[in-house]
Design an enzyme around this catalytic site. Structure first.
Site, PDB file in Angstrom:
ATOM      1  N   GLY A  85       0.824  -1.211   0.000  1.00 26.21           N
ATOM      2  CA  GLY A  85       0.000   0.000   0.000  1.00 26.21           C
ATOM      3  C   GLY A  85       0.845   1.241   0.000  1.00 26.21           C
ATOM      4  N   GLY A  87       0.315   5.848   0.436  1.00 21.48           N
ATOM      5  CA  GLY A  87      -0.552   7.000   0.650  1.00 21.48           C
ATOM      6  C   GLY A  87       0.270   8.258   0.625  1.00 21.48           C
ATOM      7  N   GLY A  88      -0.330   9.337   1.134  1.00 22.75           N
ATOM      8  CA  GLY A  88       0.335  10.615   1.085  1.00 22.75           C
ATOM      9  C   GLY A  88       1.534  10.706   1.995  1.00 22.75           C
ATOM     10  N   ALA A  90       3.378   7.714   3.271  1.00 26.17           N
ATOM     11  CA  ALA A  90       4.280   6.574   3.345  1.00 26.17           C
ATOM     12  C   ALA A  90       3.982   5.564   2.253  1.00 26.17           C
ATOM     13  CB  ALA A  90       4.171   5.903   4.705  1.00 26.17           C
ATOM     14  N   VAL A  92       4.089   1.382   2.075  1.00 28.96           N
ATOM     15  CA  VAL A  92       4.065   0.297   3.045  1.00 28.96           C
ATOM     16  C   VAL A  92       4.419  -1.007   2.341  1.00 28.96           C
ATOM     17  CG1 VAL A  92       2.723  -0.876   4.824  1.00 28.96           C
ATOM     18  CG2 VAL A  92       2.256   1.518   4.298  1.00 28.96           C
ATOM     19  N   LYS A 109       6.918   0.722   6.969  1.00 21.61           N
ATOM     20  CA  LYS A 109       6.399   1.963   6.422  1.00 21.61           C
ATOM     21  C   LYS A 109       7.568   2.905   6.189  1.00 21.61           C
ATOM     22  CE  LYS A 109       3.624   4.031   9.076  1.00 21.61           C
ATOM     23  NZ  LYS A 109       2.524   4.680   9.837  1.00 21.61           N
ATOM     24  N   ASP A 202      -5.654  10.995  11.827  1.00 17.39           N
ATOM     25  CA  ASP A 202      -6.030  10.360  10.554  1.00 17.39           C
ATOM     26  C   ASP A 202      -6.792   9.064  10.827  1.00 17.39           C
ATOM     27  OD1 ASP A 202      -6.244  10.217   7.808  1.00 17.39           O
ATOM     28  OD2 ASP A 202      -4.342   9.183   7.539  1.00 17.39           O
TER      29      ASP A 202
END
Length: 924
Positions: A85, A87-88, A90, A92, A109, A202
Site C-alpha cells: 500500500g 498514501g500521502g 508513506a 508500506v 512503512k 487520521d
C-alpha cells in the site's frame, strides 16, 4: 441546501476557480479587487485555496518515494517481500525476518521525507519514541525503525493481515450491538493515545484493521502529533487530512486537538453502523468536501435515538461542543448497550443542538417523576495529580474508603515513618516511626484504623492504630529473611480479618494466612514446595474472594483467585512476570494491579475476574507505576493512588576493592535501567542489558565505558543476562517474545542472532562451558527450575541438576558446575557437569550476585552490601569492601574479571519515588 446557500456556493466556486489559476503571490490582490465589499467571501475562498494546495500535495506520490526493486532488500533485521500500500505519507511493504532468528511478518512503512520537515532524522527519532510509548492491545505495535540509505525514515510495525473494521463487520454480518462492541476497543486505544498526549489525526476505516479473531487494531500514526495536554493544550496545525473522516477544523486548517480524533471516530462509527459516513463526501473534490464537512449536518435518522445522540454530539462542528474525551463518548456507547433507548436514558443523553426547547419542556414536565431516581453519572475529566513531590523516598499508598486521605510510608533512611495526607487540605502528618522499610500501611474497611508492619530480620510485627493514637501489637511472626523479601505482609479483609504472609518452616514456600478477629490463624493458600510462594493478597470488598500473587520463582509471578475462606485457586494471568501490588474495584468485579507485562517499565493494568481474556492497560498512569490502591472517587469513577518510581540503575566497576583509595566508578551511565553486566574473557569488554533504547536490549562497551554499541534489536519486553563464550566471539542471552523466554546467541562482531531454544516453557540465564562446547541454562520444563545443558551450536538438551537451580557457572578447569538456587534458598552448590551428587560449598549467597574465579567464589551480601570472597577449601568468607548504597539498592547481575581484581555490579544511581493519584478513571 436552500436557494440562498446555492447562490452563495456558486459565488464561492466562481471566485475560487479564477483564483486557483493564478500564482500564489497574485491571489490576494485578485481577491481584494474582486470581492472588495465582501470580506467573508475573501476569507472563505482563501481557506479553500489553502485546503486545495495542501490536498494536492498530499495526494501526490513522486516516483522517488518508491523503493526501487524493493522485494529482497533488507532493512535492519527484515527483508522486504512486496509492496502492500501507499498514501500521502508513506509507502508500506510486507517484510519478514531476515536473520532466521524466528519467523515474523511485519509491515515496513517508509515515510516521505517531506512529512518530516527540514530535519527528518531528528523529527523521526522523536516520533519513534512517541510511538514506542503506545503499548496497547488495540494499537499496532512498533518493533523497530531506522533510516534508509537515501535518508528516508522507516518504521517496522506488526503486520495485521485483516480488513478494515467496516469491511469486517459487513463480511461477518454483525448486528448493531455487535458493531458497537467491536468499536469500543478502538475508543479505548485512542483514549490511551490521548493519555500519552498523542493525537492520531487520521482515524479512518483503513487505519482500523481487524484480525482474524475479530480484534480491531489502530494503525498508521505517521501524521500523529504530540500535545502537552491530553484534551486541549499543545495544539498543532495539521498539514494533511482525509476529507471523508477529518474534522471541520482540519478542513479549515485550524489547530487540531484530541477532539478532532473524537469527530473522526464518530465518522467511522457512523459508517460502521449505517454503511456510509454521516457526512458523505466521497467522490467530491477536496474543495467541495471541505465545504460539506464544515457546513453539512450529519444524517443519523436511521439510528436508534441513543446512538444518534452520542454520535451527533461527537460530530458537532465546533470542537468545544463535542465530548470532553473519548472515554466520555465510549461511556455513552456502553450506556446505550446496557440501557437501550428507554425514555429516561434518552432524556439523560439526547442533547443535540436542535433539541433544546422540546427537551427542556419534557424535562420540566418529568421533573417530579425523575426525582429520587438514579441517573447515569456523567463522565468526569481524568486527572493525574501528585500526592507527594518532595526529596523523600515514599513507598506503598493506601486510600481511605471515603477517598479523601492517603496513607504511605517514607523510606528515606533516618526519616522512616508512616504518614497520612489529607487530599482536601493538602496537610500531611507523621503517624508512626518505622525501624525498616516495607511497612505497607492500609486502612480498615470502615476507615477508622490503620494496619501496618514492622520488619526485622527474624521478626515481623503486625500493628493496628487509630490516627492520633499509638500502635498496638495484634500479631507477631518469627522466622528469617523478612527484610529481604518484597511482600505485602498484611491487609484487612471485609469482615475485619487480617490476611498476612508467613511460612511453615525456613525451607517452606511463603503462603497466605488469615487471622480472624479474636480467633486463631489458619492457612489459606498452599503453594507447591518447589515454588517461591504467595507474597501478596487482596480480599474483595464484598468479602467473597481473595486474589493473590503466586511466585513460581523469585521473578515469575501470576495472579490467582480463590474463595475467601480458601479452596482450589483459579489462575487469572499467564504472563509469568513481575507483579507489584493489586487491588479490587469497589464493585468486586475487577482487579487493578501493577506489573511489568510489556517493556522495561511497570504499568497499571485492569482485569475482570470473569469474561475477559487479557488485561487492559490503564490510561493516564505514569510509567513505572505499581502498588495501586482503589476506591470510588467523590467526583465519579475510580480514584487510584499508586507508587511512581524512576530508578536509574547503572553499572559500577570496582578495581582492587579494599585497597586504600580505591572506589567504584560508573561505566557508560544512562538515565535508564542497566543490569546483568559481564566481563569478556580477556577483561577488556563488558556486555550488559539496558533499556536505554526504549526496549531492553544487549549492549557492549569497552571496560572504561567507551565504544558503546547495541548488539540486539529484539524490541521485546524482556532481554537479559548476557554471557560471553570463552573465545569472546559470541554472547548468549535470554529474551522473550510473547509470554515465554528462550535462549539466544548473538555474534559480537556481525550482530547476527540465532535462537537455540523454542519450548513453551521459560528458559534463561545461559552460560557457556569452559571449553565453549556446551551451553547451560535454567528451564522449568521438568516442572521446577533446574539447570539444563545443550551443545552451544544447538541440539538436544538434557537436565543436569535435580534439587532446584537458578543460574550456573562452570569452573575454569571444567571440573564442576557451580549453581545458585531460587530464593528463599541462599548458598552456592556444585555438581559434575553431567549431573550427579550436589554439594553445598558456600552459604548466604543470593542468586544473581556471585561469580567464580580459579581462587574461589566472590559475592555481594544483602542487605549489608558487603563484597566478600570465600576461597576454595575454606568455609570462612573474607570481607573485601563495603559498598555504599545511599538510595535504592544493588540489582541482579555480578561479574568478576578473570584475574579476580575487578568487579562489576548494577546499582541505583538516582531514585525518584512519589505517590501519584489518578482520579476519574472510568468504570466499566
Amino acid at each position: 441546501m436552500d436557494d440562498g446557500e446555492r447562490r452563495r456556493w456558486a459565488d464561492i466556486k466562481a471566485v475560487f476557480d479564477q483564483a486557483a489559476e493564478l500564482a500564489p503571490e497574485d491571489r490576494r490582490r485578485y481577491l481584494e479587487q474582486r470581492c472588495a465589499s465582501d470580506r467573508g467571501l475573501i476569507d472563505e475562498v482563501s481557506c479553500l485555496l489553502d485546503v486545495s494546495d495542501r490536498a494536492g500535495d498530499f495526494l501526490e506520490r513522486p516516483a522517488s518515494e518508491s523503493l526501487a526493486g524493493a522485494p529482497g532488500q533488507v532493512l535492519g533485521n527484515y527483508r522486504v517481500v512486496s509492496e502492500i500500500g501507499w498514501g500521502g505519507s508513506a509507502v508500506v511493504y510486507l517484510a519478514e525476518r531476515a536473520d532466521g532468528l524466528f519467523q515474523k511478518r511485519v509491515a515496513i512503512k517508509i515515510l516521505r521525507t517531506g512529512v518530516f520537515g527540514d530535519d527528518p532524522r531528528r523529527r523521526f527519532q522523536r516520533e519513534r519514541q512517541m510511538l514506542a510509548e503506545l503499548d496497547h492491545p488495540n494499537i499496532v505495535r512498533l518493533w523497530d525503525g531506522g533510516v534508509t540509505a537515501d535518508g528516508r525514515p522507516y518504521l517496522v510495525e506488526d503486520y495485521v493481515d485483516g480488513p478494515p473494521v467496516t469491511e469486517y463487520a459487513r463480511s461477518q454480518e454483525l448486528s448493531l450491538t455487535e458493531r458497537v462492541n467491536l468499536f469500543l476497543p478502538v475508543c479505548d486505544a485512542v483514549e490511551f493515545a490521548h493519555g500519552k498526549g498523542i493525537v492520531h489525526r487520521d482515524i479512518k476505516p483503513e487505519n482500523i484493521l481487524t484480525t482474524a479473531g475479530g480484534m480491531p487494531k489502530l494503525v498508521d500514526f505517521g501524521i500523529a502529533r504530540l500535545c502537552t495536554n491530553p484534551i486541549d493544550a499543545g495544539r498543532t496545525a495539521a498539514p494533511m487530512w482525509t476529507p471523508a473522516y477529518g474534522a471541520p477544523e482540519q478542513a479549515r486548517g485550524d489547530e487540531v486537538t484530541p477532539r478532532s480524533d473524537i469527530y473522526s471516530l464518530a465518522m467511522v462509527l457512523s459508517e460502521l453502523l449505517l454503511g456510509r459516513p454521516a457526512v458523505d463526501v466521497r467522490g467530491m473534490d477536496p474543495v467541495a468536501a471541505a465545504q460539506a464537512v464544515c457546513h453539512r449536518q450529519p444524517e443519523l435518522s436511521r439510528l436508534p435515538p441513543g446512538l444518534a445522540a452520542a454520535i451527533g454530539k461527537a460530530l458537532r462542528k465546533q470542537p468545544g461542543d463535542r465530548h470532553a474525551s473519548v472515554a466520555e463518548l465510549a461511556g455513552e456507547l456502553r450506556a446505550w448497550l446496557e440501557h437501550g433507548d428507554s425514555w429516561r436514558h434518552r432524556l439523560a443523553r439526547y442533547r443535540t443542538p436542535f433539541a433544546g426547547v422540546t427537551l427542556a419542556a419534557v424535562a420540566i414536565a418529568g421533573l417530579f417523576w425523575l426525582s429520587g431516581r438514579a441517573r447515569p453519572a456523567p463522565a468526569v475529566e481524568l486527572l493525574s495529580l501528585p500526592v507527594t513531590a518532595d526529596p523523600d523516598i515514599e513507598g506503598v499508598p493506601s486510600v481511605s474508603p471515603d477517598g479523601r486521605r492517603v496513607l504511605y510510608e517514607v523510606r528515606t533512611y533516618g526519616r522512616r515513618a508512616v504518614w497520612m495526607k489529607d487530599l482536601d487540605s493538602g496537610q500531611a502528618r507523621r503517624l508512626a516511626p518505622l525501624a525498616a522499610p516495607n511497612s505497607f500501611p492500609s486502612w480498615s474497611p470502615d476507615g477508622t484504623s490503620i494496619l501496618f508492619s514492622r520488619v526485622d530480620h527474624d521478626r515481623l510485627d503486625l500493628l493496628v492504630m487509630r490516627p492520633g493514637e499509638g500502635p498496638r501489637l495484634v500479631h507477631r511472626l518469627h522466622g528469617t529473611h523478612f527484610s529481604s523479601v518484597n511482600a505485602r505482609w498484611a491487609v484487612w479483609a471485609a469482615d475485619g480479618s487480617i490476611l498476612y504472609v508467613d511460612r511453615k518452616g525456613e525451607q517452606a514456600p511463603w503462603a497466605i494466612f488469615r487471622l480472624p478477629p479474636g480467633g486463631v490463624p489458619f492457612q489459606v493458600t498452599f503453594p507447591a514446595s518447589n515454588q517461591f510462594g504467595d507474597l501478596q493478597a487482596a480480599p474483595s470488598p464484598d468479602g467473597r474472594w481473595t486474589v493473590f500473587a503466586r511466585y513460581s520463582s523469585g521473578t515469575e509471578v501470576d495472579l490467582y483467585l480463590i474463595p475467601a475462606e480458601g479452596g482450589e485457586p483459579r489462575r487469572l494471568t499467564w504472563d509469568s512476570t513481575y507483579v507489584d501490588g493489586m487491588a479490587w474495584t469497589p464493585d468486586s468485579r475487577e482487579i487493578i494491579y501493577g506489573a511489568r507485562r510489556s517493556g522495561p517499565v511497570w504499568t497499571l493494568w485492569r482485569l475482570k475476574i470473569a469474561g475477559q481474556e487479557r488485561p487492559e492497560r490503564i490510561a493516564g498512569a505514569e510509567p513505572n507505576a505499581s502498588w495501586p490502591s482503589v476506591v470510588s472517587s467523590p467526583r465519579g469513577g475510580l480514584r487510584i493512588a499508586y507508587h511512581h518510581e524512576n530508578d536509574h540503575v547503572n553499572i559500577r566497576r570496582w578495581d582492587d576493592p579494599g585497597r586504600a583509595g580505591s572506589s567504584p566508578v560508573w561505566v557508560a551511565p544512562s538515565t535508564r535501567f542497566d543490569s546483568t553486566p559481564q566481563y569478556s574473557p580477556d577483561g577488556k569488554r563488558i556486555a550488559f542489558a539496558s533499556s536505554r533504547s526504549g526496549f531492553r536490549e544487549i549492549w557492549v562497551c569497552e571496560e572504561d565505558g567507551s565504544g558503546l554499541r547495541q548488539l540486539t534489536h529484539t524490541n521485546g519486553p524482556y532481554t537479559d543476562a548476557p554471557r560471553w563464550s570463552p573465545d569472546g566471539r559470541r554472547i548468549a542471552f535470554s529474551s522473550a517474545e510473547g509470554d515465554n523466554r528462550d535462549v539466544f546467541i548473538v555474534d559480537a562482531a556481525s550482530r547476527v542472532v540465532r535462537r537455540l531454544t523454542n519450548e513453551p516453557t521459560n528458559e534463561g540465564r545461559p552460560a557457556f562451558s569452559a571449553d565453549g562446547r556446551w551451553l547451560y541454562y535454567r528451564s522449568n520444563r521438568s516442572g521446577s527450575e533446574q539447570i539444563w545443558k545443550m551443545p552451544s551450536e544447538g541440539g538436544e538438551s538434557r537436565q543436569v541438576t535435580r534439587g532446584g537451580a537458578w543460574e550456573s557457572i562452570e569452573s575454569p578447569d571444567g571440573r564442576y558446575l557451580y549453581f545458585a538456587k531460587p530464593r528463599p534458598t541462599l548458598g552456592i552448590w556444585r555438581v559434575a557437569p553431567d549431573g550427579g551428587s550436589e554439594e553445598q560449598v558456600a552459604e548466604g549467597v543470593r542468586e544473581g550476585l556471585w561469580g567464580v574465579t580459579r581462587e574461589g567464589i566472590s559475592y555481594i551480601t544483602v542487605p549489608s552490601w558487603e563484597l566478600r570472597r570465600v576461597r576454595f577449601g575454606s568455609t570462612q568468607p573474607e570481607i573485601l569492601a563495603r559498598i555504599a548504597v545511599p538510595v535504592g539498592g544493588i540489582y541482579s547481575g555480578f561479574s568478576v574479571r578473570a584475574d579476580g581484581r575487578s568487579y562489576l555490579f548494577p546499582q541505583t544511581a538516582e531514585l525518584i519515588s512519589d505517590i501519584m493519584l489518578l482520579d476519574g478513571v472510568p468504570l466499566r
